[in-house]
Design a protein around this motif. Sequence first.
Motif, PDB file in Angstrom:
ATOM      1  N   MET A   1      -3.247  -2.944  -5.273  1.00 53.65           N
ATOM      2  CA  MET A   1      -1.941  -3.087  -5.914  1.00 53.65           C
ATOM      3  C   MET A   1      -0.971  -2.003  -5.436  1.00 53.65           C
ATOM      4  O   MET A   1       0.212  -2.236  -5.289  1.00 53.65           O
ATOM      5  N   PHE A   2      -1.482  -0.829  -5.184  1.00 56.02           N
ATOM      6  CA  PHE A   2      -0.620   0.278  -4.778  1.00 56.02           C
ATOM      7  C   PHE A   2      -0.603   0.474  -3.262  1.00 56.02           C
ATOM      8  O   PHE A   2      -0.020   1.418  -2.769  1.00 56.02           O
ATOM      9  N   GLY A   3      -1.274  -0.432  -2.545  1.00 60.22           N
ATOM     10  CA  GLY A   3      -1.251  -0.366  -1.085  1.00 60.22           C
ATOM     11  C   GLY A   3      -2.009   0.814  -0.520  1.00 60.22           C
ATOM     12  O   GLY A   3      -1.696   1.296   0.567  1.00 60.22           O
ATOM     13  N   LYS A   4      -2.990   1.303  -1.277  1.00 60.78           N
ATOM     14  CA  LYS A   4      -3.756   2.477  -0.828  1.00 60.78           C
ATOM     15  C   LYS A   4      -5.136   2.036  -0.328  1.00 60.78           C
ATOM     16  O   LYS A   4      -5.662   1.017  -0.774  1.00 60.78           O
ATOM     17  N   PRO A   5      -5.743   2.813   0.561  1.00 61.84           N
ATOM     18  CA  PRO A   5      -7.091   2.472   1.023  1.00 61.84           C
ATOM     19  C   PRO A   5      -8.108   2.587  -0.119  1.00 61.84           C
ATOM     20  O   PRO A   5      -7.844   3.259  -1.122  1.00 61.84           O
ATOM     21  N   LEU A   6      -9.250   1.916   0.045  1.00 59.42           N
ATOM     22  CA  LEU A   6     -10.235   1.861  -1.035  1.00 59.42           C
ATOM     23  C   LEU A   6     -10.764   3.244  -1.401  1.00 59.42           C
ATOM     24  O   LEU A   6     -11.110   3.498  -2.554  1.00 59.42           O
ATOM     25  N   ASP A   7     -10.823   4.147  -0.434  1.00 60.28           N
ATOM     26  CA  ASP A   7     -11.388   5.471  -0.736  1.00 60.28           C
ATOM     27  C   ASP A   7     -10.333   6.437  -1.284  1.00 60.28           C
ATOM     28  O   ASP A   7     -10.585   7.628  -1.427  1.00 60.28           O
ATOM     29  N   TYR A   8      -9.167   5.910  -1.573  1.00 57.42           N
ATOM     30  CA  TYR A   8      -8.084   6.749  -2.104  1.00 57.42           C
ATOM     31  C   TYR A   8      -8.440   7.243  -3.507  1.00 57.42           C
ATOM     32  O   TYR A   8      -8.919   6.482  -4.356  1.00 57.42           O
ATOM     33  N   VAL A   9      -8.247   8.520  -3.748  1.00 54.47           N
ATOM     34  CA  VAL A   9      -8.520   9.066  -5.089  1.00 54.47           C
ATOM     35  C   VAL A   9      -7.205   9.118  -5.855  1.00 54.47           C
ATOM     36  O   VAL A   9      -6.297   9.848  -5.484  1.00 54.47           O
ATOM     37  N   PRO A  10      -7.077   8.278  -6.901  1.00 55.52           N
ATOM     38  CA  PRO A  10      -5.803   8.196  -7.617  1.00 55.52           C
ATOM     39  C   PRO A  10      -5.473   9.505  -8.333  1.00 55.52           C
ATOM     40  O   PRO A  10      -6.372  10.201  -8.802  1.00 55.52           O
ATOM     41  N   SER A  11      -4.198   9.821  -8.374  1.00 53.22           N
ATOM     42  CA  SER A  11      -3.768  11.000  -9.125  1.00 53.22           C
ATOM     43  C   SER A  11      -2.368  10.741  -9.667  1.00 53.22           C
ATOM     44  O   SER A  11      -1.640   9.883  -9.159  1.00 53.22           O
ATOM     45  N   TYR A  12      -2.009  11.485 -10.682  1.00 54.30           N
ATOM     46  CA  TYR A  12      -0.693  11.328 -11.297  1.00 54.30           C
ATOM     47  C   TYR A  12       0.413  11.641 -10.280  1.00 54.30           C
ATOM     48  O   TYR A  12       1.376  10.885 -10.126  1.00 54.30           O
ATOM     49  N   HIS A  41       2.654   3.868 -24.587  1.00 50.49           N
ATOM     50  CA  HIS A  41       3.941   3.331 -24.136  1.00 50.49           C
ATOM     51  C   HIS A  41       3.701   2.220 -23.127  1.00 50.49           C
ATOM     52  O   HIS A  41       2.584   2.075 -22.620  1.00 50.49           O
ATOM     53  N   SER A  42       4.772   1.489 -22.803  1.00 55.30           N
ATOM     54  CA  SER A  42       4.694   0.552 -21.687  1.00 55.30           C
ATOM     55  C   SER A  42       5.969   0.683 -20.870  1.00 55.30           C
ATOM     56  O   SER A  42       7.017   1.073 -21.398  1.00 55.30           O
ATOM     57  N   ILE A  43       5.853   0.377 -19.609  1.00 52.17           N
ATOM     58  CA  ILE A  43       7.014   0.560 -18.730  1.00 52.17           C
ATOM     59  C   ILE A  43       6.875  -0.343 -17.505  1.00 52.17           C
ATOM     60  O   ILE A  43       5.758  -0.732 -17.141  1.00 52.17           O
ATOM     61  N   GLU A  44       8.010  -0.685 -16.943  1.00 55.67           N
ATOM     62  CA  GLU A  44       8.017  -1.406 -15.664  1.00 55.67           C
ATOM     63  C   GLU A  44       8.699  -0.524 -14.649  1.00 55.67           C
ATOM     64  O   GLU A  44       9.713   0.084 -14.939  1.00 55.67           O
ATOM     65  N   TYR A  45       8.141  -0.438 -13.456  1.00 54.51           N
ATOM     66  CA  TYR A  45       8.797   0.345 -12.415  1.00 54.51           C
ATOM     67  C   TYR A  45       8.525  -0.284 -11.061  1.00 54.51           C
ATOM     68  O   TYR A  45       7.660  -1.146 -10.928  1.00 54.51           O
ATOM     69  N   GLN A  46       9.285   0.179 -10.073  1.00 57.01           N
ATOM     70  CA  GLN A  46       9.091  -0.322  -8.710  1.00 57.01           C
ATOM     71  C   GLN A  46       8.351   0.725  -7.904  1.00 57.01           C
ATOM     72  O   GLN A  46       8.638   1.922  -8.034  1.00 57.01           O
ATOM     73  N   ILE A  47       7.408   0.291  -7.100  1.00 54.86           N
ATOM     74  CA  ILE A  47       6.764   1.237  -6.201  1.00 54.86           C
ATOM     75  C   ILE A  47       6.986   0.793  -4.766  1.00 54.86           C
ATOM     76  O   ILE A  47       7.202  -0.383  -4.486  1.00 54.86           O
ATOM     77  N   ALA A  48       6.948   1.766  -3.886  1.00 53.38           N
ATOM     78  CA  ALA A  48       7.042   1.467  -2.460  1.00 53.38           C
ATOM     79  C   ALA A  48       5.650   1.622  -1.872  1.00 53.38           C
ATOM     80  O   ALA A  48       5.005   2.650  -2.053  1.00 53.38           O
ATOM     81  N   HIS A  49       5.162   0.587  -1.213  1.00 53.74           N
ATOM     82  CA  HIS A  49       3.885   0.700  -0.516  1.00 53.74           C
ATOM     83  C   HIS A  49       4.078   1.581   0.714  1.00 53.74           C
ATOM     84  O   HIS A  49       5.203   1.716   1.201  1.00 53.74           O
ATOM     85  N   PRO A  50       2.985   2.161   1.221  1.00 54.14           N
ATOM     86  CA  PRO A  50       3.122   2.988   2.433  1.00 54.14           C
ATOM     87  C   PRO A  50       3.797   2.216   3.565  1.00 54.14           C
ATOM     88  O   PRO A  50       4.497   2.797   4.386  1.00 54.14           O
ATOM     89  N   ASN A  51       3.669   0.874   3.593  1.00 58.46           N
ATOM     90  CA  ASN A  51       4.306   0.107   4.668  1.00 58.46           C
ATOM     91  C   ASN A  51       5.745  -0.302   4.331  1.00 58.46           C
ATOM     92  O   ASN A  51       6.360  -1.074   5.041  1.00 58.46           O
ATOM     93  N   GLY A  52       6.260   0.217   3.207  1.00 63.09           N
ATOM     94  CA  GLY A  52       7.659  -0.027   2.879  1.00 63.09           C
ATOM     95  C   GLY A  52       7.889  -1.199   1.937  1.00 63.09           C
ATOM     96  O   GLY A  52       9.008  -1.422   1.483  1.00 63.09           O
ATOM     97  N   ASP A  53       6.849  -1.985   1.644  1.00 63.80           N
ATOM     98  CA  ASP A  53       7.019  -3.105   0.713  1.00 63.80           C
ATOM     99  C   ASP A  53       7.324  -2.582  -0.693  1.00 63.80           C
ATOM    100  O   ASP A  53       6.774  -1.584  -1.124  1.00 63.80           O
ATOM    101  N   LEU A  54       8.197  -3.298  -1.389  1.00 64.81           N
ATOM    102  CA  LEU A  54       8.513  -2.914  -2.763  1.00 64.81           C
ATOM    103  C   LEU A  54       7.806  -3.845  -3.733  1.00 64.81           C
ATOM    104  O   LEU A  54       7.850  -5.066  -3.577  1.00 64.81           O
ATOM    105  N   ARG A  55       7.135  -3.305  -4.703  1.00 68.26           N
ATOM    106  CA  ARG A  55       6.460  -4.129  -5.700  1.00 68.26           C
ATOM    107  C   ARG A  55       6.926  -3.683  -7.088  1.00 68.26           C
ATOM    108  O   ARG A  55       7.275  -2.518  -7.298  1.00 68.26           O
ATOM    109  N   THR A  56       6.912  -4.616  -8.024  1.00 67.01           N
ATOM    110  CA  THR A  56       7.216  -4.260  -9.398  1.00 67.01           C
ATOM    111  C   THR A  56       5.924  -4.218 -10.189  1.00 67.01           C
ATOM    112  O   THR A  56       5.140  -5.168 -10.158  1.00 67.01           O
ATOM    113  N   ILE A  57       5.706  -3.117 -10.864  1.00 61.13           N
ATOM    114  CA  ILE A  57       4.456  -2.908 -11.595  1.00 61.13           C
ATOM    115  C   ILE A  57       4.769  -2.754 -13.075  1.00 61.13           C
ATOM    116  O   ILE A  57       5.736  -2.091 -13.447  1.00 61.13           O
ATOM    117  N   SER A  58       3.954  -3.390 -13.889  1.00 59.03           N
ATOM    118  CA  SER A  58       4.101  -3.236 -15.331  1.00 59.03           C
ATOM    119  C   SER A  58       2.863  -2.504 -15.854  1.00 59.03           C
ATOM    120  O   SER A  58       1.740  -2.911 -15.576  1.00 59.03           O
TER     121      SER A  58
END
Length: 317
Positions: A1-12, A41-58
């Motif tokens: 969903m975030f366009g990161k490789p599988l071995d990516y360690v998520p962080s804030y 809380h809940s929120i919607e925001y846009q993220i940019a994938h490393p390849n520049g794609d924009l996604r909307t995440i809820s």
Amino acid sequence: MFGKPLDYVPSYSGLLEQLTAEDQERVQELVRDSLTRKVGHSIEYQIAHPNGDLRTISCIWEVLLDEEGSPMRIFGTCQDITEARRVQEESLARQKLESVGTLAGGIAHDFNNLLGGVLAQAELALAELAAGAHPEAELHRIRDVAVQGADIVRQLMIYAGNESDVFELVDISRIVTGMLDLLNVSVSKHAALETNLGQNLPAVKANAAQLRQIVMNLVTNASDAIGDRDGSIRVTASKATLGRNEAIWKGVPEGDYLLLEVSDSGHGIPLDMRARVFDPFMTTKSAGRGLGLAVVHGIVRKLQGAIDLETRTRKGD
Ligand SMILES: Nc1ncnc2c1ncn2[C@@H]1O[C@H](COP(=O)(O)OP(=O)(O)O)[C@@H](O)[C@H]1O
Ligand SMILES: [Mg+2]
């Protein structure tokens, strides 16, 4: 969903890096609030994938407390809602098109005022004629009102896309360059007009008069927004490439586009008004007609382009 490789360690901080500056602030504010008030809380925001794609995440989250009642962990779920939002936007656009019918009210009102003026002046002219005088002033006023009326009709026809248009291959930078003298005298004395026009940009299939109208309408608004404080207006032209997701997001085919940007250092547009500024007859100005951006929207739609609106209301305003 975030366009990161599988071995990516998520962080804030890693998450925040993918957000636009504006969304970063919103997310951080809610997270801080979750920690101090211990509420989810809940929120919607846009993220940019490393390849520049924009996604909307809820996202929606809860706060887990330890035995002492202090926040220990924030947990929740995120969903990619890009497609759902796009469908929603499309249906909104359709509704908007349908609501063009309700425009008739606005037009009727404007025209009624103009016709009232014509009638009054015609009565006066007749009275003067009967008295043997020359009703020249009245005729001039009638002509001025007719010109105003014709202008409204022309703008509405562009908005509705009914104006017959001849498309030719045009160079946007040359169009803007050719308008500089006109633009310089039209903008507020307090506004400095700057340009950065790419050379040898690919030609676009468009109607030169309509492109001039877009530039004129946007620059006029920029100048109005600056008003009588010192400020600057920037017009730039460049090439842009839209990737698949960004293209879906904007509702246009992916590929190469010309990017025309007009920005100003004026007062900006309040958040709650952003969705409405392109509506016909929407104006915040006492002498405004509210047709400038509607016309820009109509032309861009016909050219199968897309419009981005970025605004930041000035601090202290
Ligand atoms: N550059 C800008 N800065 C701030 N507000 C703007 C800008 N451009 C447009 N707006 C807002 O959008 C409204 C609609 O613009 P427009 O359709 O051109 O109509 P008008 O200029 O006649 O009001 C304006 O009244 C103004 O409130
Ligand atoms: Mg305007």
